[in-house]
Motif scaffolding. Structure first.
Motif, PDB file in Angstrom:
ATOM      1  N   ALA A 198      34.230  19.746 -47.678  1.00  0.00           N
ATOM      2  CA  ALA A 198      33.031  20.323 -46.244  1.00  0.00           C
ATOM      3  C   ALA A 198      33.917  21.214 -45.306  1.00  0.00           C
ATOM      4  CB  ALA A 198      32.510  18.788 -45.785  1.00  0.00           C
ATOM      5  N   VAL A 230      28.856  15.019 -56.072  1.00  0.00           N
ATOM      6  CA  VAL A 230      28.106  15.171 -54.873  1.00  0.00           C
ATOM      7  C   VAL A 230      28.537  16.252 -53.734  1.00  0.00           C
ATOM      8  CG1 VAL A 230      27.073  14.207 -52.726  1.00  0.00           C
ATOM      9  CG2 VAL A 230      26.727  12.711 -55.000  1.00  0.00           C
ATOM     10  N   HIS A 231      29.754  16.233 -53.737  1.00  0.00           N
ATOM     11  CA  HIS A 231      30.651  17.077 -52.721  1.00  0.00           C
ATOM     12  C   HIS A 231      30.580  18.456 -53.408  1.00  0.00           C
ATOM     13  CE1 HIS A 231      32.394  13.426 -50.763  1.00  0.00           C
ATOM     14  NE2 HIS A 231      31.766  14.139 -49.686  1.00  0.00           N
ATOM     15  N   ASN A 233      28.417  19.654 -55.392  1.00  0.00           N
ATOM     16  CA  ASN A 233      27.025  20.170 -55.567  1.00  0.00           C
ATOM     17  C   ASN A 233      26.793  20.867 -53.998  1.00  0.00           C
ATOM     18  OD1 ASN A 233      24.516  20.713 -56.971  1.00  0.00           O
ATOM     19  ND2 ASN A 233      23.720  19.233 -55.471  1.00  0.00           N
ATOM     20  N   GLN A 234      27.288  19.763 -52.857  1.00  0.00           N
ATOM     21  CA  GLN A 234      26.913  20.421 -51.634  1.00  0.00           C
ATOM     22  C   GLN A 234      27.538  21.745 -51.274  1.00  0.00           C
ATOM     23  OE1 GLN A 234      28.392  17.054 -49.491  1.00  0.00           O
ATOM     24  NE2 GLN A 234      26.349  15.889 -49.461  1.00  0.00           N
ATOM     25  N   THR A 235      28.756  21.924 -51.717  1.00  0.00           N
ATOM     26  CA  THR A 235      29.642  23.147 -51.369  1.00  0.00           C
ATOM     27  C   THR A 235      29.691  24.036 -52.687  1.00  0.00           C
ATOM     28  OG1 THR A 235      31.824  22.219 -52.263  1.00  0.00           O
ATOM     29  CG2 THR A 235      31.123  21.670 -50.199  1.00  0.00           C
TER      30      THR A 235
END
Length: 304
Positions: A198, A230-231, A233-235
């Motif tokens: 993030a 998840v991480h 996918n978020q970035t």
């Protein structure tokens, strides 16, 4: 920081232990058919020294024979210009890609971009200029940057702004040449400024350049934040490069806790066409260990 030599040292140490048991040798023979993988995995120098010999060019040819279509070489910038060109020519003839190399002096404990010191930024920018010439010789597109350590007497927001400004200047050097610096968050020490996906995403957004993206190292991110898919996918829109290593131990997939078959399947479904650098050691010594390494990738790549 000595991360450039990590993989080579681990591989040489494994080789020095001698051959592993005949059981491994019998159960993990390499695929000599040259069948390519579903994803583009990239070995390092020394990873197949027992099978192909000590010459890096011969190792690259062996990698191609086993189905690999890219390589990585963290220390490419320290090679002679002649060797850089020879590697680039070999890759071109084989239809292979060059993965990341590390920007020389691109940021470390003694040269942190968070401090906003002119001498540190000058060193970083000179490393960027050198990287452009290296990339031309070996046909590289990606170069790794680690911004260095925290400057703990400054507020975190000020440090972040300092890093962003330095990286913008680096991106200005890279952009005209189509070269991408990929920022790597690491887990080696709590002194490192860049720690999570993030945080790296925020910086890439602020730099706002096609020449500044995320290097998502799955090994380091499993240690620092977990929840890998998840991480990622978020970035996702800022991820430009991915590296591999199981945890604990930083060896090949199947040796630790990470379900690489599921991760590789997710990356394939996501449409990832980039390189996945094999920045890890080998769990078993000698030629049998190299055979087991190939078998592990075949197992995890069999997700279709």
């Amino acid at each position: 920081m000595n991360r450039r030599s990590f993989v080579k040292n681990h591989i040489l140490a494994a080789g020095a232990l001698g051959m592993s048991s005949g059981l491994w040798a019998q159960s993990a023979r390499p695929d000599a058919s040259g069948k390519t993988f579903n994803l583009d995995y990239a070995p390092h120098e020394g990873m197949f020294a027992n099978s192909a010999g000590k010459d890096f060019i011969d190792q690259i040819k062996f990698m191609h024979d086993q189905g690999f279509r890219s390589i990585e070489d963290n220390g490419m910038a320290s090679r002679t210009p002649g060797m850089q060109s020879k590697i680039g020519e070999t890759l071109a003839k084989l239809g292979m890609r060059m993965g990341v190399f590390v920007v020389p002096k691109g940021g470390n404990g003694a040269n942190t971009l968070a401090a906003n010191k002119k001498e540190h930024i000058d060193i970083f920018l000179e490393g960027c200029r050198q990287s452009v010439e290296v990339a031309k010789r070996c046909n590289a597109k990606w170069a790794t940057v680690v911004p260095g350590d925290f400057q703990r007497d400054l507020p975190i927001a000020i440090q972040t702004a300092n890093v962003v400004e330095a990286l913008r200047r680096g991106a200005e050097i890279f952009e005209p040449h189509g070269l991408v610096m990929v920022l790597e968050a690491l887990s080696d020490t709590p002194d490192l400024f860049l720690r999570t996906s993030a945080q790296t995403y925020e910086i890439c957004k602020a730099v706002n350049s096609p020449s500044c993206k995320i290097l998502y190292d799955i090994y380091h991110m499993q240690k620092n934040e977990g929840n890998l898919i998840v991480h990622m996918n978020q970035t996702w829109e800022e991820i430009g490069y991915i590296q591999i290593g199981d945890n604990p131990g930083r060896k090949e997939p199947t040796t630790g806790e990470i379900n690489y078959r599921n991760i590789f399947k997710w990356l394939h479904e996501k449409g990832y066409k980039g390189v996945l650098g094999m920045e890890h050691g080998i769990s078993q010594p000698g030629k049998a260990g190299e055979e087991r390494l190939i078998a592990a990738y075949r197992e995890c790549d069999a997700f279709l």
